[in-house]
Design an enzyme around this catalytic site. Structure first.
Site, PDB file in Angstrom:
ATOM      1  N   CYS A 277       0.818  -1.228   0.000  1.00 19.10           N
ATOM      2  CA  CYS A 277       0.000   0.000   0.000  1.00 19.10           C
ATOM      3  C   CYS A 277       0.847   1.272   0.000  1.00 19.10           C
ATOM      4  O   CYS A 277       0.567   2.182  -0.796  1.00 19.10           O
ATOM      5  CB  CYS A 277      -0.974   0.009   1.169  1.00 19.10           C
ATOM      6  SG  CYS A 277      -1.182  -1.545   2.005  1.00 19.10           S
ATOM      7  N   ARG A 306       6.578 -11.460   5.345  1.00 15.72           N
ATOM      8  CA  ARG A 306       5.943 -11.312   6.653  1.00 15.72           C
ATOM      9  C   ARG A 306       6.545 -12.301   7.621  1.00 15.72           C
ATOM     10  O   ARG A 306       6.859 -13.433   7.246  1.00 15.72           O
ATOM     11  CB  ARG A 306       4.431 -11.554   6.562  1.00 15.72           C
ATOM     12  CG  ARG A 306       3.749 -10.466   5.799  1.00 15.72           C
ATOM     13  CD  ARG A 306       2.243 -10.573   5.852  1.00 15.72           C
ATOM     14  NE  ARG A 306       1.683  -9.578   4.957  1.00 15.72           N
ATOM     15  CZ  ARG A 306       0.403  -9.469   4.666  1.00 15.72           C
ATOM     16  NH1 ARG A 306      -0.461 -10.294   5.229  1.00 15.72           N
ATOM     17  NH2 ARG A 306      -0.030  -8.540   3.837  1.00 15.72           N
ATOM     18  N   GLN A 324       1.424 -11.070  -3.692  1.00 13.89           N
ATOM     19  CA  GLN A 324       0.000 -10.692  -3.689  1.00 13.89           C
ATOM     20  C   GLN A 324      -0.473 -10.327  -5.088  1.00 13.89           C
ATOM     21  O   GLN A 324       0.264  -9.736  -5.861  1.00 13.89           O
ATOM     22  CB  GLN A 324      -0.230  -9.467  -2.804  1.00 13.89           C
ATOM     23  CG  GLN A 324      -0.246  -9.747  -1.325  1.00 13.89           C
ATOM     24  CD  GLN A 324      -0.913  -8.612  -0.541  1.00 13.89           C
ATOM     25  OE1 GLN A 324      -1.963  -8.094  -0.931  1.00 13.89           O
ATOM     26  NE2 GLN A 324      -0.288  -8.227   0.554  1.00 13.89           N
ATOM     27  N   ASP A 326      -2.322  -7.852  -5.861  1.00 15.16           N
ATOM     28  CA  ASP A 326      -2.753  -6.699  -5.075  1.00 15.16           C
ATOM     29  C   ASP A 326      -3.255  -5.553  -5.952  1.00 15.16           C
ATOM     30  O   ASP A 326      -2.862  -5.437  -7.120  1.00 15.16           O
ATOM     31  CB  ASP A 326      -1.551  -6.202  -4.248  1.00 15.16           C
ATOM     32  CG  ASP A 326      -1.990  -5.405  -3.026  1.00 15.16           C
ATOM     33  OD1 ASP A 326      -3.199  -5.301  -2.786  1.00 15.16           O
ATOM     34  OD2 ASP A 326      -1.096  -4.891  -2.320  1.00 15.16           O
ATOM     35  N   HIS A 328      -4.767  -1.250  -5.236  1.00 18.14           N
ATOM     36  CA  HIS A 328      -5.318  -0.193  -4.389  1.00 18.14           C
ATOM     37  C   HIS A 328      -6.136   0.729  -5.271  1.00 18.14           C
ATOM     38  O   HIS A 328      -5.630   1.240  -6.275  1.00 18.14           O
ATOM     39  CB  HIS A 328      -4.179   0.536  -3.667  1.00 18.14           C
ATOM     40  CG  HIS A 328      -3.484  -0.373  -2.708  1.00 18.14           C
ATOM     41  ND1 HIS A 328      -2.371  -1.095  -3.049  1.00 18.14           N
ATOM     42  CD2 HIS A 328      -3.815  -0.734  -1.439  1.00 18.14           C
ATOM     43  CE1 HIS A 328      -2.023  -1.854  -2.020  1.00 18.14           C
ATOM     44  NE2 HIS A 328      -2.868  -1.654  -1.028  1.00 18.14           N
ATOM     45  N   LYS A 412     -12.796  -4.872   6.706  1.00 24.76           N
ATOM     46  CA  LYS A 412     -12.619  -5.557   5.421  1.00 24.76           C
ATOM     47  C   LYS A 412     -13.615  -6.693   5.241  1.00 24.76           C
ATOM     48  O   LYS A 412     -14.167  -7.209   6.214  1.00 24.76           O
ATOM     49  CB  LYS A 412     -11.191  -6.072   5.282  1.00 24.76           C
ATOM     50  CG  LYS A 412     -10.718  -6.889   6.452  1.00 24.76           C
ATOM     51  CD  LYS A 412      -9.244  -7.244   6.306  1.00 24.76           C
ATOM     52  CE  LYS A 412      -8.789  -8.125   7.438  1.00 24.76           C
ATOM     53  NZ  LYS A 412      -7.871  -9.158   7.104  1.00 24.76           N
ATOM     54  N   HIS A 458      -8.293  -1.464  -0.609  1.00 25.04           N
ATOM     55  CA  HIS A 458      -7.223  -2.450  -0.827  1.00 25.04           C
ATOM     56  C   HIS A 458      -7.919  -3.743  -1.224  1.00 25.04           C
ATOM     57  O   HIS A 458      -8.897  -4.121  -0.561  1.00 25.04           O
ATOM     58  CB  HIS A 458      -6.454  -2.775   0.452  1.00 25.04           C
ATOM     59  CG  HIS A 458      -5.909  -1.598   1.202  1.00 25.04           C
ATOM     60  ND1 HIS A 458      -4.571  -1.476   1.492  1.00 25.04           N
ATOM     61  CD2 HIS A 458      -6.511  -0.526   1.752  1.00 25.04           C
ATOM     62  CE1 HIS A 458      -4.382  -0.365   2.201  1.00 25.04           C
ATOM     63  NE2 HIS A 458      -5.539   0.231   2.375  1.00 25.04           N
TER      64      HIS A 458
END
Ligand code: TSB
Ligand code: ZN
Length: 582
Positions: A277, A306, A324, A326, A328, A412, A458
Site C-alpha cells: 500500500c 511477513r 500478492q 494486489d 489499491h 474488510k 485495498h
C-alpha cells in the site's frame, strides 16, 4: 468433516480422552508434566513435557495400549472443587499447572479438578462419567510444540488424537482424514513437482519449480486480463522500503510484529515490505489528480515478506515470502459503494471460473477495546463499517461479522475457505481505508476546485498466488483444468521405433500447447499409468492405426474411454476446453 469442538457430546468425549492420554503417558513416563490439553476441530491434543524424551512412532502404540487398559479398568471421573490455596498446594511441584493457576481470574476462587483412578488434572470440565466410555479413540500424530507457542520457550511434545462413541464413526472419520491428507497441497505439490523448500533458503520460503511456475504464470495472465478490462493500471515497485515509509503509513506502529527486522544500508534503514500500500500511495501522489480521474486502480503482482511463526508456516498456504495479486483503488467517497461492489463481483466471477463453491464471506471489524492495534477514531471506523454493511446488504450477500479481525487501517470483507488440513484461511480480501490516504496527505481536486482526500480500497482477489495455488491444488486434487495444467498433453508412441516420427509430427502440430513426448523405452501400459499419476489432462496414444488413418487417439484424465479424431478436431476440442476453463 465433522467439527469435534462444536459438537457437545464429542467435545466432552475428546476432552476426557485428552485426560486419558495424559494418564497413560504418566504411567509410562512418571516424570511427565502436562501443560494444556484442549479439544480442537479435529479432536484433541495434549502438550507434554517429557524432559529430554522425544516421542517417536514406536511410542504411540504403547501409549494407546495403556490408554485402552485404563479405559477397560473403568474408573469413574470425579470432579472436586478446591480453593485456589488448595490448588497451589496440590500442584506445588508442577510449574505448568502453577502457571495456569496463577493466570486464573481473580474472581475464580473455586478451582475444579478431575480425578480418574491415580490421575488428577486441573480442569474446568465437563467430562464423561467414567473412562469406560472412552472406547473408540486413535492417536493421530505428534509434533514438537513450544510452550505457549513461543520459540524462546522449551519445546514440549504434542500428541494429537480423536475419540468417538461408535467404532463406525471413528472409522469413517479416519477415512475422511486420510482422504483430506491425500488432498494436502504439500503432498500434491511434491508429487507433481510444483514447489519445494530448502533449509538453506529458509522456513516459509518455497521454491517454485518449473511446473509451479507455469501455473503461477497462467494465474497471472488470467487475472491481469480481467483487471485490464476493468480499468486497472499495473505497476512494478521494489519489495523493500525505508522504515520511514512504514512509519508514515502506520505499519511500523501497528504491524511491526508481522515484519522482518530492519537493515541498514549506507545512511538508509530498510525493511522488507509486508504490504504494498505505501508504495502505491506514493505512485498516486506522483501526479495531481482531478475528481474526473477517479477511480484510479493501481495493481501489482507484488512480493511481500511477513514474519509468520515457524510453527504456522505451511507449504504454499502460509509463507514468509509471498506474492500478492494486489491493487489499491483510489476513489471519491461517492464511489465507494460502486467500486466495492465491482470488487465483490470480480471475486464471484473468478470463483465461478475456478468452480470454487464452498466459501464464506466474513465482515472483519475492529475491536473497539484494542486501541493498540486499531487507530483511535470511532467516527471514521463506524462510517467505514456501516458503508461495507450497506454494500453487502445491497448485494444480498450472506456474511458473518467478526470482531477484531479488521486491518489496522480499516474494516474488510474476507473470503474464508477451508483447506484440506487445518483451520480456515482467508483467500480474497477487500478492505476499506480512510486512514492511509490521510497519512500520505493524498488529495484530488473536486468539482469546486477544492482539495479532497480520496478513500482507498485495498483488494487482493487471489489473496496471494502462493495461497491460491495451494487452495486450487487441494480443490482439484492436483488434476488441474487444461488451461492451468503444467503439461497439457502427453504423447505416447505405441512403439518407439515405428511410431515416433508420427508422434513428433503431431507434437509439432500441437506446438501452441504444453506438450510432452514420452519416448522412453518403457511398456505402453506403464507410460499410460504414469500419465494418469501425473494427472496430465490429455494423453495421446499413437500407434499403427493412427499412422495409417492419420488420426490421433486420446484419453482425458479420469476417463477410460479412448477416442479417435483428426489432429484438427483435437485442436478444436483443446481450444474449446481452454476457452471455457473446464
Ligand atoms: C490487499 N494491504 C492489503 C492488500 O492491499 C493486504 O496486505 N491485505 S492482507 O494482509 O489481508 O493480505 C492479502 C492476502 O494475502 C490475504 O487475504 C491472504 O489471502 C494472503 N496472505 C496473507 N498472509 C499470507 C501468508 N503468510 N502466506 C500466504 N498468503 C498470505
Ligand atoms: Zn494494501
Amino acid at each position: 468433516m465433522i467439527n469435534i469442538k462444536e459438537d457437545e457430546r464429542l467435545n466432552k468425549l475428546n476432552h476426557s480422552c485428552a485426560h486419558l492420554l495424559a494418564q497413560a503417558v504418566k504411567h509410562l513416563y512418571p516424570n511427565a508434566k502436562f501443560w494444556v490439553g484442549p479439544v480442537i476441530e479435529e479432536g484433541f491434543y495434549y502438550d507434554i513435557d517429557l524432559g529430554d524424551k522425544v516421542i517417536t512412532d514406536e511410542d504411540i502404540p504403547l501409549i494407546e495400549k495403556e490408554m485402552k487398559k485404563i479405559a477397560k479398568d473403568g474408573k469413574r471421573i470425579v470432579r472436586h472443587e478446591i480453593s485456589k490455596e488448595e490448588a497451589l498446594e496440590m500442584f506445588k511441584d508442577d510449574s505448568y499447572k502453577l502457571d495456569l493457576i496463577s493466570r486464573m481470574d481473580e474472581n475464580d476462587t473455586i478451582i475444579s479438578c478431575y480425578t480418574q483412578g491415580d490421575f488428577t488434572d486441573l480442569c474446568r470440565g465437563p467430562h464423561v462419567d467414567t473412562v469406560k466410555e472412552l472406547k473408540h479413540f486413535k492417536l493421530l500424530k505428534f509434533s514438537g510444540a513450544y510452550w505457549k507457542g513461543d520459540s524462546k520457550n522449551k519445546m514440549l511434545q504434542r500428541i494429537y488424537g480423536v475419540c468417538f462413541d461408535k467404532e463406525e464413526d471413528l472409522n469413517e472419520y479416519l477415512k475422511e482424514l486420510e482422504e483430506a491428507q491425500a488432498r494436502d497441497h504439500r503432498k500434491i505439490g511434491k508429487a507433481l513437482d510444483i514447489f519445494t523448500t530448502n533449509d538453506l533458503v529458509g522456513k516459509g520460503m518455497p521454491l517454485w519449480l518449473p511446473n509451479g511456475a507455469i501455473i503461477r504464470k497462467e494465474l497471472e495472465n488470467y487475472i491481469y486480463k480481467k483487471e485490464q478490462k476493468l480499468g486497472y493500471d499495473h505497476v512494478y515497485t521494489p519489495c523493500v522500503g525505508t522504515t520511514d515509509l512504514y512509519k508514515t503509513s502506520g505499519h511500523w506502529d501497528h504491524y511491526k510484529e508481522n515484519m522482518f527486522p530492519s537493515m541498514q544500508v549506507d545512511e538508509e534503514e530498510f525493511v522488507l515490505r509486508p504490504m504494498n500500500c505505501p508504495h502505491h500511495m506514493l505512485i498516486y501522489a506522483n501526479t495531481i489528480h482531478s475528481y474526473r480521474d477517479l477511480p484510479i486502480r493501481i495493481g501489482e503482482f507484488a512480493t511481500d515478506f511477513r514474519y509468520e511463526a515457524s510453527g504456522a508456516v505451511k507449504g504454499l498456504e502460509r509463507v514468509r515470502c509471498m506474492c500478492q495479486n494486489d491493487a489499491h483503488l483510489f476513489v471519491t467517497p461517492e464511489q465507494i459503494g460502486d467500486e466495492f461492489k465491482k470488487v465483490v463481483e470480480l471475486i464471484l466471477d473468478v470463483y465461478h471460473d475456478f468452480g470454487i463453491k464452498n466459501y464464506k464471506f466474513r465482515l472483519s471489524l475492529r475491536d473497539k477495546n484494542d486501541k493498540e492495534k486499531y487507530f483511535d477514531d470511532d467516527k471514521m471506523w463506524d462510517e467505514a463499517e456501516n458503508k461495507l454493511r450497506e454494500v453487502l446488504n445491497g448485494l444480498n450477500i450472506n456474511y458473518y461479522e467478526a470482531i477484531g479481525e479488521a486491518a489496522f487501517y480499516g474494516p474488510k470483507l474476507d473470503v474464508e475457505v477451508k483447506p484440506a488440513v487445518g483451520p480456515e484461511i482467508t483467500l480474497s480480501t477487500c478492505q476499506l481505508d480512510f486512514l492511509l490516504p490521510r497519512r500520505f496527505e493524498l488529495n484530488y481536486i473536486d468539482r469546486e476546485g477544492n482539495k479532497q482526500v480520496p478513500v482507498v480500497i485495498h483488494r487482493a482477489i487471489f489473496g496471494t498466488f502462493d495461497r491460491f495455488t495451494a487452495f486450487i491444488l487441494e480443490e482439484t486434487k492436483g488434476a488441474l483444468p487444461l488451461w492451468l495444467a503444467p503439461t497439457q498433453i502427453n504423447i505416447i508412441p505405441v512403439n518407439n521405433e515405428y511410431h515416433l516420427t508420427y508422434a513428433k509430427d503431431i507434437k509439432e502440430k500441437l506446438s501452441d500447447y504444453r506438450v510432452k513426448l514420452d519416448d522412453r523405452d518403457e511398456k505402453l501400459g506403464y507410460k499410460m499409468r504414469e500419465s494418469v499419476i501425473n494427472k496430465i489432462p490429455i494423453t495421446l496414444i499413437l500407434g499403427q492405426k493412427e499412422v495409417d488413418s492419420q488420426t490421433v487417439s486420446y484419453r482425458m484424465y479420469g476417463s477410460e474411454e479412448t477416442i479417435t479424431v483428426s489432429a484438427e478436431e483435437l485442436i478444436q476440442l483443446i481450444n474449446n476446453k481452454i476457452k471455457n476453463k473446464n
